[in-house]
Write an enzyme that holds these catalytic residues in place. Structure first.
Site, PDB file in Angstrom:
ATOM      1  N   HIS A  85     -35.568  18.170   4.663  1.00  0.00           N
ATOM      2  CA  HIS A  85     -35.830  18.747   5.977  1.00  0.00           C
ATOM      3  C   HIS A  85     -35.411  20.213   6.019  1.00  0.00           C
ATOM      4  O   HIS A  85     -34.400  20.594   5.433  1.00  0.00           O
ATOM      5  CB  HIS A  85     -35.065  17.999   7.061  1.00  0.00           C
ATOM      6  CG  HIS A  85     -35.725  16.722   7.486  1.00  0.00           C
ATOM      7  ND1 HIS A  85     -36.592  16.657   8.543  1.00  0.00           N
ATOM      8  CD2 HIS A  85     -35.662  15.476   6.980  1.00  0.00           C
ATOM      9  CE1 HIS A  85     -37.032  15.419   8.685  1.00  0.00           C
ATOM     10  NE2 HIS A  85     -36.476  14.679   7.740  1.00  0.00           N
ATOM     11  N   GLU A 140     -43.282  16.414   9.474  1.00  0.00           N
ATOM     12  CA  GLU A 140     -42.958  16.586  10.881  1.00  0.00           C
ATOM     13  C   GLU A 140     -43.005  18.062  11.220  1.00  0.00           C
ATOM     14  O   GLU A 140     -42.785  18.916  10.365  1.00  0.00           O
ATOM     15  CB  GLU A 140     -41.552  16.046  11.205  1.00  0.00           C
ATOM     16  CG  GLU A 140     -41.366  14.575  10.978  1.00  0.00           C
ATOM     17  CD  GLU A 140     -40.710  14.269   9.644  1.00  0.00           C
ATOM     18  OE1 GLU A 140     -40.328  15.233   8.928  1.00  0.00           O
ATOM     19  OE2 GLU A 140     -40.574  13.091   9.306  1.00  0.00           O
TER      20      GLU A 140
END
Length: 327
Positions: free
Chosen positions: A37, A106
């Site tokens: 991430h 995402e």
């Protein structure tokens, strides 16, 4: 059957996760995975280290465990050819121990860097091209590629993988599972209801993989919270509480997800997880992934206020029981 420990880069700083990875190998885990991430799920009790630097450090500190990403998105801020290079280098540094896990991503990993985050149809189309590029580069090709989304010109990996490097794709429904069976080398799926996962995800994946006579590799995951009660569980889950917030896939700022998560009833958030107090609870939580799902790798993903103690306890009390069940 192999058992993996997930190192959550959204929850702990990378130096702490190196220690977790070493402890996981010592505890008897077969695989160590790292999430990938740029931004975490909340902004107050979180971290966001660069998993590929971390994998190199873990490769140098371990000798036996397989390493992997769960998962990297090769669609926007990473060009798929760059992902192929990162993976190949890590595979070499680890002596051929890497599994490359990929997913469609995402927004919080893309929009902060100025990249778009389109709908799933475009992301899947991008993934098809990305997987083709990665596989062809892994195969040693000097690749000039002209796709709708990506271009390469005489691209080649001059430091290729040490050997066979499987690419596993994350999927949560029948269409994405069939896609994984058609274009990837394996499947990563999160299990809530084992029978539902087998019917809607694993079976479509296996049918698609069998249709092209491809190997089948299933990595099944499940989040659990190791805590003695709701208050302790909420503290343990703190860095991941934004994962259940509304609009999480489209959010860019972890502060927004923190606000949304904290507006929810903590009991509602915790209800999405198996909250267990001890080793026996963990055994029961992961037993269905061993007995019912037919996974090749079971990823044990545990949030705890003391992750190092959890790793040690799981190695001594949980893994032997799950291995006995697996036969």
């Amino acid at each position: 059957m192999k058992f993996a420990w997930l190192c959550s880069h959204e929850s702990y700083q990378p130096e702490d996760l190196v220690r977790q990875a070493v402890a996981a190998e010592e505890a008897g885990f077969d695989v160590v995975l790292g999430s990938d991430h740029f931004h975490p799920w909340v902004d107050d009790t979180s971290a966001a280290g660069f998993v590929w630097s971390w994998l190199g450090a873990v490769a140098a500190r371990t000798a036996r465990v397989q390493l992997g990403t769960s998962v990297t998105c090769p669609l926007f801020h990473y060009h798929p050819a760059l992902v192929a290079q990162m993976a190949a280098t890590t595979d070499r540094l680890s002596g051929g121990r890497l599994l490359l896990g990929v997913g469609t991503g995402e927004a919080l990993n893309e929009r902060p860097l100025g990249f778009p985050f389109p709908g799933y149809a475009e992301r899947q189309a991008r993934m098809q091209e990305a997987l083709e590029i990665i596989h062809r580069l892994f195969a040693g090709e000097k690749l000039s590629f002209r796709g709708e989304h990506y271009t390469t010109e005489t691209a080649r990996l001059y430091s290729p993988p040490a050997g066979d490097l499987p690419v596993l794709m994350a999927a949560g429904g029948p269409k994405s599972a069939e896609f994984a069976g058609t274009y990837a080398d394996g499947l990563i799926t999160s299990v809530k209801d084992p029978a539902d996962t087998v019917a809607k995800v694993i079976a479509p994946y296996r049918r698609a993989a069998a249709a092209r006579r491809a190997r089948q590799l299933v990595l099944a995951t499940r989040w659990t919270v190791l805590a003695g009660g709701p208050s302790e569980a909420w503290k343990a889950l703190s860095s991941l509480r934004g994962l259940r917030a509304p609009g999480r896939l489209e959010a860019t700022d972890p502060a927004e997800l923190r606000i949304r998560a904290d507006e929810m009833d903590p009991e509602e958030v915790l209800a999405s997880y198996a909250v267990v107090p001890d080793a026996a609870g963990l055994i029961e939580a992961y037993r269905p992934l061993v007995t019912d799902v037919g996974a090749d790798i079971v990823s044990i993903q545990v949030m705890s206020e003391d992750p190092m103690a959890a790793v040690e306890m799981i190695g001594k009390e949980v893994l032997p029981q799950l291995r006995a069940v697996a036969g």
